[in-house]
Scaffold this motif. Sequence first.
Motif, PDB file in Angstrom:
ATOM      1  N   PHE A  92      -9.513   2.456  -0.870  1.00 39.23           N
ATOM      2  CA  PHE A  92      -9.880   3.013   0.310  1.00 39.23           C
ATOM      3  C   PHE A  92     -10.534   4.151   0.025  1.00 39.23           C
ATOM      4  O   PHE A  92     -10.883   4.798  -1.087  1.00 39.23           O
ATOM      5  N   PHE A 119      -6.882  -6.387   5.619  1.00 45.86           N
ATOM      6  CA  PHE A 119      -5.431  -6.163   5.867  1.00 45.86           C
ATOM      7  C   PHE A 119      -5.375  -6.436   7.443  1.00 45.86           C
ATOM      8  O   PHE A 119      -5.423  -5.402   8.144  1.00 45.86           O
ATOM      9  N   ALA A 120      -4.986  -7.549   8.104  1.00 50.34           N
ATOM     10  CA  ALA A 120      -5.104  -7.855   9.458  1.00 50.34           C
ATOM     11  C   ALA A 120      -3.916  -6.954   9.984  1.00 50.34           C
ATOM     12  O   ALA A 120      -4.013  -6.799  11.311  1.00 50.34           O
ATOM     13  N   SER A 161       1.286   3.107  11.346  1.00 52.48           N
ATOM     14  CA  SER A 161       0.810   2.562  10.421  1.00 52.48           C
ATOM     15  C   SER A 161      -0.645   2.134  10.728  1.00 52.48           C
ATOM     16  O   SER A 161      -1.158   2.232  12.023  1.00 52.48           O
ATOM     17  N   VAL A 170       0.733  -1.102  -0.040  1.00 49.63           N
ATOM     18  CA  VAL A 170      -0.138   0.105   0.051  1.00 49.63           C
ATOM     19  C   VAL A 170       0.885   1.016  -0.101  1.00 49.63           C
ATOM     20  O   VAL A 170       1.905   1.350   0.521  1.00 49.63           O
ATOM     21  N   THR A 227      -6.187  -2.415  12.226  1.00 52.23           N
ATOM     22  CA  THR A 227      -7.546  -2.872  11.933  1.00 52.23           C
ATOM     23  C   THR A 227      -8.382  -2.658  13.136  1.00 52.23           C
ATOM     24  O   THR A 227      -8.352  -2.848  14.129  1.00 52.23           O
ATOM     25  N   TRP A 273      -0.028  -4.894   9.760  1.00 54.17           N
ATOM     26  CA  TRP A 273       0.656  -4.081   8.925  1.00 54.17           C
ATOM     27  C   TRP A 273       2.160  -3.738   9.410  1.00 54.17           C
ATOM     28  O   TRP A 273       2.483  -3.879  10.475  1.00 54.17           O
ATOM     29  N   GLY A 274       3.070  -3.561   8.341  1.00 51.71           N
ATOM     30  CA  GLY A 274       4.193  -3.316   8.907  1.00 51.71           C
ATOM     31  C   GLY A 274       4.518  -1.715   9.280  1.00 51.71           C
ATOM     32  O   GLY A 274       3.312  -1.121   9.096  1.00 51.71           O
ATOM     33  N   GLN A 275       5.738  -1.283   9.598  1.00 51.52           N
ATOM     34  CA  GLN A 275       5.693  -0.114  10.343  1.00 51.52           C
ATOM     35  C   GLN A 275       5.679   1.157   9.306  1.00 51.52           C
ATOM     36  O   GLN A 275       5.705   2.090   9.448  1.00 51.52           O
ATOM     37  N   GLN A 307       1.309   5.513   0.480  1.00 51.83           N
ATOM     38  CA  GLN A 307       0.495   6.619   1.079  1.00 51.83           C
ATOM     39  C   GLN A 307       1.398   7.832   0.917  1.00 51.83           C
ATOM     40  O   GLN A 307       2.286   7.941   1.404  1.00 51.83           O
ATOM     41  N   LEU A 322      -4.526   6.396   0.784  1.00 51.34           N
ATOM     42  CA  LEU A 322      -4.084   4.999   0.698  1.00 51.34           C
ATOM     43  C   LEU A 322      -4.296   4.522  -0.639  1.00 51.34           C
ATOM     44  O   LEU A 322      -5.428   4.475  -1.195  1.00 51.34           O
ATOM     45  N   TYR A 326     -10.025   1.082   9.325  1.00 48.53           N
ATOM     46  CA  TYR A 326      -8.750   1.155   9.928  1.00 48.53           C
ATOM     47  C   TYR A 326      -8.708   2.480  10.921  1.00 48.53           C
ATOM     48  O   TYR A 326      -9.007   3.404  10.178  1.00 48.53           O
ATOM     49  N   TYR A 358       3.674   0.645   2.738  1.00 51.81           N
ATOM     50  CA  TYR A 358       3.386  -0.582   3.834  1.00 51.81           C
ATOM     51  C   TYR A 358       3.225  -1.665   3.186  1.00 51.81           C
ATOM     52  O   TYR A 358       2.804  -2.087   2.033  1.00 51.81           O
TER      53      TYR A 358
END
Lengths: 117, 107
Positions: free
Chosen positions: B98, A104-105, B43, A37, B46, A107-109, A39, A45, B36, A95
């Motif tokens: 989104f 999207f359960a 980040s 993703v 969820t 996420w990376g930082q 941003q 997003l 989200y 991301y």
Amino acid sequence: QVQLQQSGAELMKPGASVKISCKATGYTFSSYWIEWVKQRPGHGLEWIGEILPGSGSTNYNEKFKGKATFTADTSSNTAYMQLSSLTSEDSAVYYCARATGAWFAYWGQGTLVTVSA
Amino acid sequence: DIKMTQSPSSMYASLGERVTITCKASQDIKSYLSWYQQKPWKSPKTLIYYATSLADGVPSRFSGSGSGQDYSLTISSLESDDTATYYCLQHGESPPTFGAGTKLELK
């Protein structure tokens, strides 16, 4: 627990390529889609695409075909996204996220990519 | 691509207030809608998936509702920790898209 650890910030020149990594821990890496993703401030997003590490299957947003390339290394549980021919429009936070079903359960930082001459 | 129209784009609310954010899809997305929360420099996290299911560890003051094209996220009693930007995501049809986000601030 599920964790996605992304590589650090990158400062790139226009026209160059960059490869971002996303190391997964805490689950069976090969079995879940990894989503990517973008941003940017003022642009919200955007979904770039996804890869299923076990098979290498990929799906790309038409908008990012030719710009992004996904790969995955199941021996190191790491997914990669390469962005090519960078321009200022590619300056963004990127991301990775692990999909579970249709959301999207995890996420990376995030990885900040800055493109500047 | 399915367009997600999220409203409002920003809002102010008081502690304890009930807050509702909506997302309208340009076509039926069959409840493939998730929400989200994103705080500055963090980040997304969820909150809700499949329109109404609460993600693990999310406080029960958050809830989701809706079907077809129309969905909403409700915070039953606003707490200071809820100041953030909220996004909806549809995954009923590829590509996932989104909403533009709702920035929620304390009044």
